[in-house]
Design an enzyme around this catalytic site. Structure first.
Site, PDB file in Angstrom:
ATOM      1  N   LYS A 144       6.275 -10.061 -19.138  1.00 26.45           N
ATOM      2  CA  LYS A 144       5.803  -8.736 -19.526  1.00 26.45           C
ATOM      3  C   LYS A 144       4.440  -8.826 -20.191  1.00 26.45           C
ATOM      4  CE  LYS A 144       7.576  -6.657 -17.843  1.00 26.45           C
ATOM      5  NZ  LYS A 144       8.564  -6.576 -16.838  1.00 26.45           N
ATOM      6  N   CYS A 190       0.845  -1.185   0.000  1.00 29.74           N
ATOM      7  CA  CYS A 190       0.000   0.000   0.000  1.00 29.74           C
ATOM      8  C   CYS A 190       0.883   1.238   0.000  1.00 29.74           C
ATOM      9  CB  CYS A 190      -0.875   0.014   1.243  1.00 29.74           C
ATOM     10  SG  CYS A 190      -1.756  -1.524   1.494  1.00 29.74           S
ATOM     11  N   GLU A 202       1.582 -10.035 -17.718  1.00 30.57           N
ATOM     12  CA  GLU A 202       1.170  -9.154 -16.625  1.00 30.57           C
ATOM     13  C   GLU A 202       0.379  -7.937 -17.091  1.00 30.57           C
ATOM     14  OE1 GLU A 202       5.600  -7.262 -15.668  1.00 30.57           O
ATOM     15  OE2 GLU A 202       4.157  -7.341 -14.051  1.00 30.57           O
ATOM     16  N   GLU A 251      11.404 -13.187 -19.428  1.00 28.52           N
ATOM     17  CA  GLU A 251      11.001 -11.803 -19.162  1.00 28.52           C
ATOM     18  C   GLU A 251       9.967 -11.330 -20.192  1.00 28.52           C
ATOM     19  OE1 GLU A 251      11.137  -9.970 -16.784  1.00 28.52           O
ATOM     20  OE2 GLU A 251      10.891  -7.913 -17.487  1.00 28.52           O
ATOM     21  N   LYS A 300       3.300  -2.546  -7.367  1.00 26.01           N
ATOM     22  CA  LYS A 300       4.698  -2.386  -7.780  1.00 26.01           C
ATOM     23  C   LYS A 300       5.681  -3.038  -6.813  1.00 26.01           C
ATOM     24  CE  LYS A 300       7.909  -0.320 -10.341  1.00 26.01           C
ATOM     25  NZ  LYS A 300       8.162  -0.981 -11.636  1.00 26.01           N
ATOM     26  N   ASN A 316       0.700   0.364   6.111  1.00 30.85           N
ATOM     27  CA  ASN A 316       1.215  -0.487   5.041  1.00 30.85           C
ATOM     28  C   ASN A 316       2.001  -1.611   5.705  1.00 30.85           C
ATOM     29  OD1 ASN A 316       2.300  -1.628   2.709  1.00 30.85           O
ATOM     30  ND2 ASN A 316       4.005  -0.166   2.643  1.00 30.85           N
ATOM     31  N   GLY A 317       1.620  -2.842   5.437  1.00 24.67           N
ATOM     32  CA  GLY A 317       2.304  -3.977   6.053  1.00 24.67           C
ATOM     33  C   GLY A 317       1.291  -5.004   6.498  1.00 24.67           C
ATOM     34  N   TRP A 366      -3.639  -2.106  -1.388  1.00 26.01           N
ATOM     35  CA  TRP A 366      -3.592  -3.395  -2.081  1.00 26.01           C
ATOM     36  C   TRP A 366      -4.015  -4.409  -1.035  1.00 26.01           C
ATOM     37  CZ3 TRP A 366      -1.295  -8.213  -1.838  1.00 26.01           C
ATOM     38  CH2 TRP A 366      -1.286  -8.966  -3.033  1.00 26.01           C
ATOM     39  N   ARG A 380       1.482   1.577  -6.107  1.00 26.48           N
ATOM     40  CA  ARG A 380       1.768   0.689  -4.978  1.00 26.48           C
ATOM     41  C   ARG A 380       0.561  -0.178  -4.613  1.00 26.48           C
ATOM     42  NH1 ARG A 380       6.370   1.975  -2.248  1.00 26.48           N
ATOM     43  NH2 ARG A 380       5.659   0.681  -0.535  1.00 26.48           N
ATOM     44  N   HIS A 389       9.450 -32.408 -25.140  1.00 28.79           N
ATOM     45  CA  HIS A 389       9.269 -33.316 -24.002  1.00 28.79           C
ATOM     46  C   HIS A 389       7.895 -33.134 -23.361  1.00 28.79           C
ATOM     47  CE1 HIS A 389      13.354 -34.688 -24.330  1.00 28.79           C
ATOM     48  NE2 HIS A 389      13.730 -33.430 -24.455  1.00 28.79           N
TER      49      HIS A 389
END
Ligand code: AGP
Length: 612
Positions: free
Chosen positions: A488, A2, A491, A484, A607, A102-103, A76, A27, A507
């Site tokens: 990208k 957050c 997401e 990567e 983020k 935040n936490g 968040w 965030r 395989h």
């Protein structure tokens, strides 16, 4: 995850809080809220589910709330679904104390049950409200807010950055931190707390980074910091060396696009000061040749894209150092009983410097006697403060949730560190060393030139954006780069995507290839170009549509085999991922754009991931 902000000063607080939250919305963005204290109306709390704009419209950009003291939050969700009630700030039962957090409070249930037995009723499902109620409980005991905060912190377990205001303290803002970022900002018209410098940079560059266990009391003209025993502590001030424009879109449609375009300059800033007369010089690390030789094992640990940097670096470092290099997801490392001892070098990579798993992996490595080197972008972040050595990527503030320039600068810096260690170990021939350094210096220019003509990527994205599953294949460095590219894409565009080592396809996974499946085939690593062609032919034979990415010199050959071909300039083979990743970032960007996705703030993400 957050974002929190607080202001106390001589200006109306609400618009300042909203502005700060807007700059930190990356965030977390599932709900937002503010609490402002005014002389006439006491504590005014407004909060809302959804994006910050909804809250801002609700309070007319802050005009509805008067008062020069306030706190704000963008969330968040962890405990409790995103809704109006679970949004912060949380207010204690009698309405005197408001708090943003935040936490995660790990023992919140136990405290909640205890308070419930005492008759306290709770409005939300959050762990954070428990702290607001506990504060009121202790405040009623001692009638001193600082003392109440101290008592409260001694009872809670977990991570936190708090912003607290109390109706009885009309001129004071209280902050506390443990394992969640929090800065103090010294402004002309008042003082600030924030999760991130970006929230206050418009008002001040003079900041202090709070340390774990510290509590701060802010008024319009002063900031006093105390340790966990409430003993005053002297703090060092830092001058932020970038300005507000670095954290603004500056005419670009999205932060992600701006940050992609900033990559050549960000790489230049990261590598130029560290290359002198053709040699890599890392002034910030003090490692003797003897110490380098005593390293028997190297771990690289990180999450997400930073982990992908580690994957590329593993290939490169083993080539350069002739030492085993293990790459481990930070979330796995700490629970894997890792073979770390005092001959182990552990590299942790993190843009934010706040990723909880990476932080925990680093602590575990230190506990076992390993020497830790952190590659971090955010100055003063938590990882920085605990690592044995730190090297900064000078990417500047990265706002888009999907990382681009941080990834690129991490990669460039890891290549430099690899060369630095190789020189110390004498494990690389001088000619090879010189060739790589020379090519590193040319990287920004080559990337800049390539970014001048991105029409092909845009065109291919418009051709392929409707696919619902996309495979990235490649060998060796191309495989690592594909991880990567695939992340990208998924997401920000929400298309299912997987990256595979080309040789692994047959395989099992090749059974998913059917007529029309899009395969992004990566073949920029020259030594394996022939193998690359064979794998493309293999998937073509099963009906796949192939978009190939190769280098300019192989492009012609490739055009005959693939359905679409992108090419990047040639560089030294080990640096090729630095150029190759750029079209993959842009491909993801344009695909997401075509699909109408919220590129800078993709769903469910934040983020910096400060929860486990
Ligand atoms: C990448 O686009 C993501 N945002 C994510 O994977 C990120 O790289 C990861 O969460 C690690 O973050 P850090 O570098 O700040 O530690």
């Amino acid at each position: 995850m957050c974002g929190i902000i607080g202001f106390v000063g001589r200006e109306s607080a609400a618009p300042i809080l909203l502005d700060g939250l807007a700059r930190m919305e990356y965030r977390g963005y599932d709900s937002a809220g503010v609490a402002v204290r005014s002389e006439s109306r006491g504590l005014q709390v407004r909060k809302s589910k959804g994006r910050l704009q909804i809250l801002s419209d609700m309070i007319h950009g802050g005009a509805d709330l008067d008062g020069t003291l306030g706190i704000g939050h963008t969330r968040w969700a962890t405990h409790g679904e995103p809704n109006d009630i679970n949004a912060h700030p949380h207010v204690s039962e009698n309405g005197t104390i408001a708090l943003v957090h935040n936490g995660i409070i790990e023992n919140y249930l136990e405290i909640k049950e205890h308070l419930q037995k005492l008759g306290v009723s709770f409005a939300s499902d959050t762990d954070s409200e428990v702290v607001a109620q506990l504060l009121e409980y202790h405040y009623n005991e001692c009638h001193n807010m600082l003392e109440a905060v101290g008592r409260c912190l001694r009872r809670i377990e977990g991570s936190y950055a708090f912003g607290i205001i109390c109706a009885d303290y009309p001129n004071a803002l209280i902050a506390a931190r443990k394992d969640s970022p929090l800065i103090l900002g010294y402004g002309k018209n008042g003082n600030f707390i924030a999760s991130d410098v970006t929230a206050v940079i418009k008002y001040t560059r003079d900041v202090v980074y709070m340390d774990d266990g510290e509590i701060a009391v802010l008024t319009a003209d002063s900031i006093d910091v105390f340790d966990d025993e409430l003993v005053p502590v002297e703090k060092q001030h830092h001058l932020v060396d970038w300005d507000v424009s670095a954290a603004e879109k500056g005419g670009y449609p999205h932060f992600m696009f701006k940050e992609i375009m900033e990559q050549p300059e960000a790489i230049r800033k990261t590598i130029s000061p560290r290359i002198r007369d053709g040699r890599v010089v890392l002034d910030d690390i003090c490692l003797t040749c003897e110490e380098a030789r005593s390293i028997s094992r190297i771990f690289i640990t990180a999450c997400g894209s930073s982990y992908h940097v580690g994957m590329v670096s593993k290939y490169n470092w083993e080539r350069l150092l002739r030492r085993p290099v293990e790459v481990c997801l930070a979330s796995e490392f700490r629970y894997s009983d890792p073979l770390v001892d005092d001959h182990t070098l552990v590299i942790v990579i993190s843009q934010s410097g706040e990723t909880l798993d990476t932080m925990a992996a680093m602590r575990e490595a230190k506990r076992r006697g390993g020497r830790t080197l952190a590659i971090v972008n955010v100055v003063g972040s938590s990882i920085v403060r605990e690592a044995d050595d730190v090297l900064y990527t000078w990417a500047g503030p990265e706002i888009a949730v999907a990382t681009t320039k941080a990834y690129s600068t991490q990669l460039a810096l890891m290549d430099l560190v690899g060369l630095y260690l190789a020189e110390k170990l004498g494990s690389v021939e001088q000619g090879e060393y010189d060739a790589i350094v020379a090519e590193m210096e040319r990287l920004p220019e080559k990337m800049q030139a390539w970014l001048g003509d991105i029409g092909d990527v845009q065109y291919f994205a418009s051709r392929y954006f409707n696919h619902d599953s996309i495979f990235f294949i490649g060998r060796n460095l191309d495989y690592a780069m594909g991880l990567e590219g695939s992340l990208k894409l998924k997401e920000i565009s929400y298309i299912h995507s997987e990256a595979y080592a080309s040789g692994e396809l047959k395989h099992g996974t090749i059974s998913l290839i059917e007529p029309g499946t899009l395969v992004v085939a990566l073949g920029t690593y020259a030594p394996l170009f022939d193998k690359f062609i064979s794998n493309v032919v293999e998937v073509k034979a099963r009906g796949a549509e192939v978009m190939a990415l190769t280098t300019e010199s192989f492009c012609r050959k490739m055009e005959k085999t693939a359905d679409a071909t992108l090419a990047v300039p040639e560089t030294h083979p080990i640096l090729q991922p630095s150029l190759g990743v750029v079209p993959l970032q842009l491909f993801a960007y344009y695909v997401a754009l075509q699909r109408g996705c919220d590129i800078d703030k993709p769903r469910n993400l934040a983020k910096s991931v400060t929860v486990e």
